[in-house]
Design an enzyme around this catalytic site. Structure first.
Site, mmCIF file in Angstrom:
data_model
loop_
_atom_site.group_PDB
_atom_site.id
_atom_site.type_symbol
_atom_site.label_atom_id
_atom_site.label_comp_id
_atom_site.label_asym_id
_atom_site.label_seq_id
_atom_site.Cartn_x
_atom_site.Cartn_y
_atom_site.Cartn_z
ATOM 1 N N ASP A 74 49.423 30.728 48.460
ATOM 2 C CA ASP A 74 48.901 31.585 47.392
ATOM 3 C C ASP A 74 47.689 32.369 47.866
ATOM 4 O OD1 ASP A 74 47.474 29.106 47.471
ATOM 5 O OD2 ASP A 74 46.602 29.541 45.511
ATOM 6 N N GLU A 133 46.207 26.719 45.840
ATOM 7 C CA GLU A 133 44.960 26.309 46.494
ATOM 8 C C GLU A 133 43.763 27.083 45.968
ATOM 9 O OE1 GLU A 133 41.687 26.249 49.444
ATOM 10 O OE2 GLU A 133 42.818 27.984 48.714
#
Length: 363
Positions: A74, A133
């Site tokens: 991400d 994350e």
């Protein structure tokens, strides 16, 4: 059908660009996770497992040691910096520009590239590609894997592909966020003497922060810089009312020699007399470079890049591996100072050198 990734065994820079060009802002990683899975499933030497938008691909060659190589898929929100493009810097350096090139799809591309290329590495390898994350710790995909499938993360050493400029950054600082609350009494602002202004009372909180002197702490040979900072202030009800509450949000970055409970105690002592509510707390990780396997990796990277290990000043998921008892280091292409920047960009040579150093060590 998910967007197709180019041949994983081809040019690692082209692969980086293709991964970046599939937007995967936190909470919207599905398309990239699907593309990664579709690319790894046909690789005959890998067992591929999936939990939500996190993927694990691993060899099972009966080697005596197992290495984990992990990276998050991400990114923070796009800021008009996709699709990617190539450009030369003033010094002639070839750079790949765009969201994710630094944090951390260059590292993800290196891992995908080598996962497909290395059918017989010298150790068994677990390749981990995970989601969420860049958001609150409780949503972190690596943490979810640790809760649901701890056996998937078993290993002797973990390498996290966070940007390190192509060198090694050992361990990481811990991080704590707390709301420090000043209280007062509401009154009409025309009759302010009948109230107690909580925003004014919060000045004492700011005074303590202004006079605070953060430490620089040496841990296992690496130097970690701490920090204690106000990152947000909220208070007030209406423009004609004396506020009865003001909240100063404080972020404490603490050396990995402190436990989370030690860090919390320090913050509470600093703001004694105020209400303190800890809203987020994650411990750091010691460097772990004394582990023989880590020491061998350090030697290999130093031989390739000439860079000696330094401390990771931010928090990274090496701390999660430390909690699992797995020594871990940060190693990936890109300048960490450009992570999340609108002008995020990564030197092409760093992507190639990280791939070369990691392949040499694994083979």
């Amino acid at each position: 059908m998910p967007p197709a990734l180019p041949d994983l065994t081809g040019d690692v820079v082209d692969l980086t660009a293709a991964i970046c060009d599939i937007p995967s802002v936190s909470d919207d990683e599905r398309a990239l996770a699907d593309a990664v899975e579709a690319s790894l499933r046909p690789v005959g030497h890998l067992e591929v497992l999936r939990d939500g938008d996190a993927l694990v691909a691993r060899t099972d060659l009966g080697r005596p040691r197992r290495v984990i190589i992990a990276g998050h898929i991400d990114t923070v929100p796009v800021a008009g910096n996709l699709p990617t493009w190539r450009a030369s810097a003033e010094d002639g350096t070839d750079e790949l520009w765009g969201r994710g090139t630094v944090d951390m799809k260059g590292g993800v591309a290196v891992a995908l590239h080598l996962a497909a290329r290395l059918a017989a590495p010298r150790w068994d390898v677990t390749w981990v590609f995970y989601d969420h994350e860049e958001v609150a710790a409780e949503a972190n995909g690596l943490g979810r894997l640790a809760r649901h499938h701890p056996d998937w993360l078993a290993g002797d050493l973990a390498l996290l592909g966070e940007p390190t400029g192509g060198g090694i950054e050992g361990g990481c600082n811990g991080t704590l966020r707390a709301d420090v609350v000043a209280t007062g009494r509401t009154a009409h602002s025309a009759r302010a003497w009948r109230g107690v202004n909580a925003v004014h009372a919060a000045g004492e909180i700011l005074d303590r922060l202004r006079s605070y002197r953060p430490r620089e702490v040496e841990v296992d040979g690496l130097s970690y810089r701490e920090g204690m900072n106000a990152v947000r202030i909220t208070g007030g009800i209406a423009s004609n009312m004396i506020p009865d509450r003001c909240v100063v949000t404080v972020n404490y970055r603490f050396a990995p020699s402190l436990s989370p409970s030690d860090a919390e105690a320090h913050v509470r002592e600093l703001f004694d007399g105020f209400e303190v509510e800890v809203t987020d707390l994650a411990g750091g990780a010691r460097p772990g470079l004394e582990d023989p396997l880590a020491a061998e990796f350090v030697a290999a990277v130093t031989a390739e890049t000439g860079a000696e290990p330094v401390a990771k000043q931010g928090w990274t998921d090496v701390a999660r591996f430390a909690e699992l008892g797995v020594p871990a280091v940060n190693f990936g292409p890109g300048d960490p100072l450009l992570a999340h920047a609108d002008d995020e960009r990564c030197p092409v040579r760093q992507i190639r050198s990280c791939a070369a150093a990691l392949e040499a060590w694994l083979t």
